[in-house]
Design a protein around this motif. Structure first.
Motif, PDB file in Angstrom:
ATOM      1  N   PRO A   1      78.575  -7.010  12.038  1.00  0.00           N
ATOM      2  CA  PRO A   1      77.382  -6.161  12.097  1.00  0.00           C
ATOM      3  C   PRO A   1      77.710  -4.799  12.708  1.00  0.00           C
ATOM      4  O   PRO A   1      78.657  -4.693  13.488  1.00  0.00           O
ATOM      5  CB  PRO A   1      76.445  -6.941  13.022  1.00  0.00           C
ATOM      6  CG  PRO A   1      77.344  -7.785  13.839  1.00  0.00           C
ATOM      7  CD  PRO A   1      78.518  -8.124  12.976  1.00  0.00           C
ATOM      8  N   HIS A   2      76.951  -3.791  12.308  1.00  0.00           N
ATOM      9  CA  HIS A   2      77.193  -2.489  12.926  1.00  0.00           C
ATOM     10  C   HIS A   2      76.624  -2.507  14.344  1.00  0.00           C
ATOM     11  O   HIS A   2      75.818  -3.369  14.700  1.00  0.00           O
ATOM     12  CB  HIS A   2      76.646  -1.344  12.081  1.00  0.00           C
ATOM     13  CG  HIS A   2      75.170  -1.293  11.968  1.00  0.00           C
ATOM     14  ND1 HIS A   2      74.393  -0.658  12.900  1.00  0.00           N
ATOM     15  CD2 HIS A   2      74.328  -1.808  11.060  1.00  0.00           C
ATOM     16  CE1 HIS A   2      73.139  -0.778  12.568  1.00  0.00           C
ATOM     17  NE2 HIS A   2      73.058  -1.486  11.458  1.00  0.00           N
ATOM     18  N   SER A   3      77.056  -1.531  15.138  1.00  0.00           N
ATOM     19  CA  SER A   3      76.781  -1.606  16.572  1.00  0.00           C
ATOM     20  C   SER A   3      75.288  -1.641  16.873  1.00  0.00           C
ATOM     21  O   SER A   3      74.849  -2.357  17.766  1.00  0.00           O
ATOM     22  CB  SER A   3      77.446  -0.442  17.281  1.00  0.00           C
ATOM     23  OG  SER A   3      77.041   0.764  16.685  1.00  0.00           O
ATOM     24  N   GLY A   4      74.500  -0.900  16.095  1.00  0.00           N
ATOM     25  CA  GLY A   4      73.057  -0.874  16.338  1.00  0.00           C
ATOM     26  C   GLY A   4      72.449  -2.262  16.193  1.00  0.00           C
ATOM     27  O   GLY A   4      71.678  -2.717  17.040  1.00  0.00           O
ATOM     28  N   ALA A   5      72.842  -2.968  15.128  1.00  0.00           N
ATOM     29  CA  ALA A   5      72.310  -4.306  14.891  1.00  0.00           C
ATOM     30  C   ALA A   5      72.760  -5.259  15.996  1.00  0.00           C
ATOM     31  O   ALA A   5      71.994  -6.107  16.460  1.00  0.00           O
ATOM     32  CB  ALA A   5      72.775  -4.816  13.533  1.00  0.00           C
ATOM     33  N   ALA A   6      74.011  -5.108  16.433  1.00  0.00           N
ATOM     34  CA  ALA A   6      74.518  -5.986  17.485  1.00  0.00           C
ATOM     35  C   ALA A   6      73.772  -5.745  18.793  1.00  0.00           C
ATOM     36  O   ALA A   6      73.403  -6.690  19.493  1.00  0.00           O
ATOM     37  CB  ALA A   6      76.015  -5.749  17.683  1.00  0.00           C
ATOM     38  N   VAL A   7      73.524  -4.488  19.108  1.00  0.00           N
ATOM     39  CA  VAL A   7      72.790  -4.171  20.341  1.00  0.00           C
ATOM     40  C   VAL A   7      71.397  -4.770  20.278  1.00  0.00           C
ATOM     41  O   VAL A   7      70.936  -5.421  21.221  1.00  0.00           O
ATOM     42  CB  VAL A   7      72.709  -2.636  20.554  1.00  0.00           C
ATOM     43  CG1 VAL A   7      71.711  -2.309  21.649  1.00  0.00           C
ATOM     44  CG2 VAL A   7      74.070  -2.075  20.907  1.00  0.00           C
ATOM     45  N   THR A   8      70.719  -4.578  19.141  1.00  0.00           N
ATOM     46  CA  THR A   8      69.369  -5.117  18.995  1.00  0.00           C
ATOM     47  C   THR A   8      69.371  -6.631  19.162  1.00  0.00           C
ATOM     48  O   THR A   8      68.532  -7.192  19.871  1.00  0.00           O
ATOM     49  CB  THR A   8      68.799  -4.749  17.611  1.00  0.00           C
ATOM     50  OG1 THR A   8      68.947  -3.353  17.447  1.00  0.00           O
ATOM     51  CG2 THR A   8      67.340  -5.115  17.512  1.00  0.00           C
ATOM     52  N   ALA A   9      70.329  -7.294  18.535  1.00  0.00           N
ATOM     53  CA  ALA A   9      70.362  -8.758  18.608  1.00  0.00           C
ATOM     54  C   ALA A   9      70.675  -9.224  20.027  1.00  0.00           C
ATOM     55  O   ALA A   9      69.978 -10.065  20.584  1.00  0.00           O
ATOM     56  CB  ALA A   9      71.391  -9.306  17.623  1.00  0.00           C
ATOM     57  N   ILE A  10      71.727  -8.666  20.630  1.00  0.00           N
ATOM     58  CA  ILE A  10      72.201  -9.180  21.915  1.00  0.00           C
ATOM     59  C   ILE A  10      71.287  -8.767  23.065  1.00  0.00           C
ATOM     60  O   ILE A  10      71.079  -9.531  24.003  1.00  0.00           O
ATOM     61  CB  ILE A  10      73.657  -8.723  22.180  1.00  0.00           C
ATOM     62  CG1 ILE A  10      74.581  -9.357  21.141  1.00  0.00           C
ATOM     63  CG2 ILE A  10      74.108  -9.085  23.586  1.00  0.00           C
ATOM     64  CD1 ILE A  10      76.025  -8.971  21.263  1.00  0.00           C
ATOM     65  N   ILE A  11      70.719  -7.591  22.991  1.00  0.00           N
ATOM     66  CA  ILE A  11      69.856  -7.158  24.085  1.00  0.00           C
ATOM     67  C   ILE A  11      68.385  -7.472  23.786  1.00  0.00           C
ATOM     68  O   ILE A  11      67.744  -8.221  24.514  1.00  0.00           O
ATOM     69  CB  ILE A  11      70.028  -5.647  24.369  1.00  0.00           C
ATOM     70  CG1 ILE A  11      71.488  -5.314  24.668  1.00  0.00           C
ATOM     71  CG2 ILE A  11      69.121  -5.222  25.526  1.00  0.00           C
ATOM     72  CD1 ILE A  11      72.063  -5.935  25.901  1.00  0.00           C
TER      73      ILE A  11
END
Lengths: 573, 551
Positions: A116-126
């Motif tokens: 996943p791109h970083s934006g999607a990863a941030v949204t998911a993890i945070i």
């Protein structure tokens, strides 16, 4: 219930186990508090009954008053501690889950296409993980209370007054049923609404991302109106759905009010001998106790209703995390750093190697053979897009390949990952810098490196000249993606990492791409000095750089061709 | 808290609905209290009555039923009106944010870059919209209810009024205020820790390849874990403070109840208070603490809203990048471009452009080559009037660029950047971003020039196909072409391209350049690229190094 919702529910209960004892206490304490509530109501009824009916003196009742105060105080403490423990359990789950999600992502190959791109990863993890908070901290304790307390209260009341007891025992379980009936029709609409809502916030985020483009096309007013219009449309539709959804909570309120009013009327009518449903006479004390308990029977259900959406939110979040990151498992690898290990220069052997683009659509190089002796310095020439970077990636073990790549005669696959990382160094074409100081960005190559070592490395990579112009020198914080540095400067910071490593094989992708000739010469000489006794492969456009190396190869027509370059010829390929 | 004043105009527009919500919530609470009080009075009165069936049942039972139904209806109304107002507020906020952001673009700038700006903004907006309903509403409601109850007690049982008034005053004002003061730092720390965690994930994913290669995934993961643990600890501290305050409020409720009971029993013993009224008052006091119960939790939530407000507020403090001319001149018909000795630097940083001089004839096509980060993109931003040169001039024809309104500039100069987005919308709407009034014929023409017409025609839904985000429908090359078609549709006569082929492989890159040559006939083209430009694509290649252009 859909299949997805079911699996999300399973995932949630699996996660729940990771909270430890906190969550159990968070469930147990409100139940204990519920038990104390019965005692408190009984004491209160007793005090009033004694004073009013039996004319007992106030002084004789003072101990009971103190007991009420103590019971209320204890219940306050229990609920406060229970709340906090619920939060603690939820925080423990969220924290563990965040660690695991990031570990899972990092353990995969960085060149995986579905990463996943970083934006999607941030949204998911945070953000999505945060959405689990209410479910564990509030919904689960509330669900336990709603399941047990009304029945316990009813069971206590039944032997005291069978009419009131029956009313409570029958109406309390009926409430969820009625709520479900009312909610049924609304459910599908609510789901659609939730989708519409996420589409709108998706659209909002999407437009925010492209804001500059919209501005340049003169769309300020149109887009602002558009977002507000979409927002308003959604509001109107949401309200229609909410109108139904609120009905279910109105049903709850109705029963709660009916319970209190019904019990009050029943007791009043019994007192004036209008109703004769009891075998024994009714005392004021008992009547007060029943009246005090009436709202409490319904309170746990109201609490549950208030937190009901937390469950839906958590399920949606789990589904979203799984959709974005593709997993949500317990079996997570532990990540550790590669310990530095000393060694000699590595020999590199390619035999029959074929490389394709990540989508496997196109062959980049086919069936190539290459032998590099330990300590040899090699240049790879060729226009961009021909596979130079992919070849370096493959030698560093980051890409799948056909054929054999051997380091020191050992196939890549047989190298333990940590050993491979400790012995090789790859500078990619677009190295990423962290949101940290320049020094920390360099020290990434050797956690715990001394300040002197970092400065020396910065010096060798010609970082010092521009760092000195920055407000805090090497301690200047630079942004994500090296914001605040030019491409060439970012490249040099990344290159400085090399000098903190002890690699037997150095792979550099366009290390001098963004530099002018003078700086290029300076950096090449520092590089060559450091690379003495190490194997070096440099992918480059620059003939000047290539001319300083032992041998030059060119990728042409999917194969490797040796090139003879005289040191005098300089220019750009 | 003063940052909330920022949003007062927004809240003011919804004042009517918000007041109605408050009123309805007070009615809900009051009828709940009255229901309990009347019931208590009623059963005690019936228990003590000697009238038997002669007791006037009608009035109290009618009151009990009336309060029940008022409560149900008021609750329903409160939720409906409240949600309506909140959703309206949310629309307003989104509009406000867009309106505030546009003049301040590009935001590529220093002060605001914590993790993913976009997800931060959406999260902040969502945190803010509940500010009224979760914090202000319950507090005002509790104060109103508390005051009324205190007055009722003062009339019927003066001794208890003091105790009760003090307790509810402490619970509704003192405890929340102390909580805000004590927890403010913890609240801010929590927000900061969350922002740090965001950055740590962002860094770890963006730097994934480098971290893997350096063999330091362990350290990167440990760094994130430290931050995640700090976030957890901060939130636990905040939760402890909030729970502590909740315990305090419940203690106060206990004191008020027992105090009222004590005073009431004494008055009853003295014969100054009817026993039925005593029971009614005690139950009413018990019921009135429903109002304070939610305050503490709301205050906890509003701490996050404050932090969100602060961060949104920070956006509006960023000064606009340029000043519009007082007496704007029209965009000239002569589309030649002249830059003479242009200097520029961001903030107080090192100079990015150090004397750029370049002259382009109308209809000329040039490529600016050179290392990335050498100031090429900055140069394009200056041409678009997104920033102002520190010294030197840019002229279109003979008119200084700074004399032309930026909206005029954007109408005549279009940019295709490497990160030009394809929006989540239909192909038609994506194109119409450039020209809202464009008819289908114009759209197909633009697609044809960008060589995307055959593909779009092959889609079952043609122009109405939804594209964007996941990009499943379009390949990277097709997305670039769609953006090119959009740029061409804008009818700008000067086209700027910033690394237009950056995301493309070589085959697509060459195809794109070929399309470009045909598509921009008659237009002035400035293309920044570090790709090998095939011969014939442009008239001239200039090289930019270290902030200067060598023609």
């Amino acid at each position: 219930m859909t299949k997805q919702a079911k699996s999300a529910g399973k995932t949630l209960s699996r996660l729940q186990r990771r909270a430890g004892a906190s969550l159990w206490w968070a469930i147990a304490l409100p139940l204990v508090s519920g038990g104390l509530l019965v005692w408190q109501a009984a004491t209160l009824a007793h005090v009033v009954g004694q004073a009013v009916e039996s004319r007992v003196e106030l002084t004789a009742l003072l101990p009971s008053l103190a007991l009420i105060l103590a019971l209320m105080g204890a219940r306050a403490l229990f609920s406060g501690i229970g709340d906090w423990l619920g939060t603690r359990g939820a925080e423990a789950i969220k924290q563990a889950l965040r660690q695991d999600l990031l570990a899972g992502l990092l353990a995969r190959s960085p060149r995986r296409q579905d990463q996943p791109h970083s934006g999607a990863a941030v949204t998911a993890i945070i953000d999505q993980v945060e959405a689990l908070d209410g479910y564990f901290a509030r919904y689960i304790p509330a669900a336990a209370q709603a399941a047990l307390l009304p029945l316990v209260f009813g069971a206590i009341i039944l032997p005291l007054d069978w009419v009131a007891g029956t009313l409570f025992l029958v109406s309390a379980p009926l409430i969820p049923l009625f709520m479900a009936l009312v909610g049924w029709g609304a459910q599908a609409a609510t789901d659609r609404q939730a989708q519409a809502l996420s589409r709108l916030s998706g659209r909002f985020a999407d437009r925010l991302r492209g804001l500059l483009t919209l501005k340049l096309f003169g769309r300020e007013a149109a887009e602002t109106d558009g977002i507000m219009l979409a927002s308003e449309n959604l509001r109107r539709r949401t309200l229609r759905v909410l109108g139904i959804a609120f009905l279910s909570s109105a049903v709850l309120e109705f029963f709660a009010a009916l319970g209190v009013a019904g019990v009050a009327l029943y007791l009043g009518l019994t007192f004036i001998d209008f109703l004769h449903l009891r075998s024994s006479p009714l005392t004021l004390e008992l009547a007060l106790f029943l009246l005090l308990m009436a709202p409490e029977v319904y309170n746990p259900l109201r609490l549950l209703a208030a937190h009901y959406h937390d469950r839906a939110a958590a399920k949606a979040a789990v589904a979203e995390i799984e959709a974005q990151l593709g997993f949500l498992t317990d079996g997570v690898p532990t990540l550790s750093d590669a310990a530095p290990c000393l060694g000699r220069a590595l020999a590199v052997t390619l035999s029959g190697v074929t490389l394709r683009t990540p989508d496997h659509q196109r062959v980049l190089v086919e069936n190539i053979e290459l032998d590099i002796a330990p300590g040899q310095h090699i240049a790879l020439l060729g226009p961009s897009g021909q596979g130079k970077s992919t070849l370096l990636d493959a030698i560093a073990g980051l890409r799948t390949h056909e054929g054999d790549i051997l380091l020191d005669g050992k196939p890549l696959g047989d190298w333990p990952e940590h050993h491979l990382r400790a012995r090789t160094f790859l500078l990619t074409q677009r190295p990423r810098l962290l949101h940290a100081s320049l020094a920390d960005n360099i020290a990434l190559a050797r956690p715990g490196a001394s300040r002197r070592d970092i400065e020396t490395a910065a010096e060798r990579a010609s970082v010092m000249p521009f760092a000195a112009a920055l407000p805090y020198g090497l301690d200047t914080i630079i942004g994500e993606d090296g914001l605040g540095l030019s491409g060439g400067q970012a490249q040099r910071v990344a290159l400085a990492r090399l000098f903190l490593r002890d690699a037997g094989l150095i792979l550099l992708d366009e290390p001098t791409a963004h530099l002018d000739p003078a700086l290029e010469a300076e950096i090449m000489s520092a590089l060559l000095a450091y690379a003495r006794g190490r194997t070096l492969i440099v992918a480059t456009h620059s003939h000047a750089a290539a001319a300083q190396l032992d041998k030059t190869w060119r990728i042409a027509g999917q194969s490797l061709v040796p090139v003879a370059i005289s040191a005098k010829r300089k220019g750009v390929a | 808290m003063s940052v909330l004043t920022m949003f007062i105009p927004l809240f003011k527009r919804r004042l009517g609905a918000l007041s109605l919500t408050l009123l309805l919530s007070v009615v809900t609470l009051a009828s709940g209290i009255a229901l309990l009080g009347t019931s208590g009075w009623f059963i005690t009165a019936t228990a003590l009555t000697t009238l038997g069936l002669g007791f006037n049942l009608f009035v109290p039972s009618a009151m009990v039923r009336a309060f029940s139904f008022v409560r149900i209806l008021a609750r329903y109304g409160e939720r409906f009106v409240g949600h309506n107002a909140t959703l309206k507020l949310l629309s307003d906020l989104r509009g406000w944010l867009f309106g505030a952001l546009f003049p301040r673009l590009p935001l590529a700038d220093r002060s605001i870059r914590h993790g993913d700006i976009v997800s931060r903004l959406t999260a902040d907006i969502d945190a803010l919209d509940v500010a009224f309903l979760v914090a202000v509403g319950p507090m005002l409601g509790a104060l109103l209810i508390g005051t009324v109850m205190t007055v009722v007690l003062a009339l019927l049982l003066p001794g208890a009024a003091i105790i009760y008034g003090a307790c509810i005053g402490l619970a509704a004002i003192a405890v929340p205020v102390i909580l805000v003061l004590v927890a403010r730092k913890a609240g801010r720390d929590t927000v900061l820790a969350a922002a740090d965690a965001r950055i740590a994930v962002y860094d770890a994913i963006n730097g994934h390849a480098d971290l893997t290669i350096l063999g330091v995934l362990g350290s990167a993961h440990a760094r994130f874990n430290d931050i995640a643990e700090r976030l957890r600890d901060r939130r636990l501290l905040l939760a402890a403070l909030t729970s502590g305050a909740a315990v305090l409020v419940q203690f106060l409720a206990a004191l008020a109840l027992v105090g009222t009971l004590w005073q009431g029993l004494a008055a009853q013993e003295a014969g100054t208070l009817d026993p039925a009224v005593l029971v009614g008052l005690v139950l009413a006091v018990l019921g009135s603490f429903e109002a304070t119960g939610v305050i503490v939790r709301s205050v906890g939530k509003s701490l996050a809203a404050f932090a969100a407000a602060e961060r949104l507020n920070a956006l509006t403090q960023v000064p606009p990048a340029i000043v519009e001319p007082a007496h704007p001149k029209p965009f000239p018909t002569d589309h030649s471009v002249t830059l003479s000795d242009v200097h520029f630097s961001y903030d107080a940083g090192a100079p990015v452009l150090k004397g750029v001089t370049l002259t382009m004839a109308q209809g000329e096509r040039i490529a600016i080559a050179g290392p990335s980060g050498g100031g090429k993109s900055t140069l394009l931003h200056l041409l678009l009037r997104l920033a102002e040169p520190h010294c030197g001039t840019i002229r279109i024809g003979t008119t200084r660029l700074s004399d032309i309104k930026s909206s005029e500039v954007h109408a005549h100069i279009a940019l295709l950047s490497q990160d030009s987005p394809v929006f989540i919308d239909t192909i038609r709407n994506n194109l119409r971003v450039a020209r809202a009034a464009a008819d289908d014929e114009a759209l197909w023409q633009a697609l044809a020039v960008a060589r995307l017409d055959t593909f779009v025609a092959s889609l079952p839904q043609g122009l109405d196909t939804v594209v964007g985000e996941s990009g499943r429908t379009l390949s990277a090359g097709q997305m670039r072409r769609l953006c090119l078609a959009r740029t061409l549709l804008s009818q700008a006569s000067i086209i700027l391209l910033d690394e237009p082929t950056d995301a493309l492989d070589r085959a697509n890159e060459i195809a794109f350049f070929e399309t470009l040559r045909a598509a921009t006939v008659g237009k002035t083209v400035i293309m920044v690229t570090h790709a090998d430009v095939p011969p014939g694509t442009v008239d001239r290649v200039v090289e930019m190094r270290n902030g200067t252009i060598r023609d």
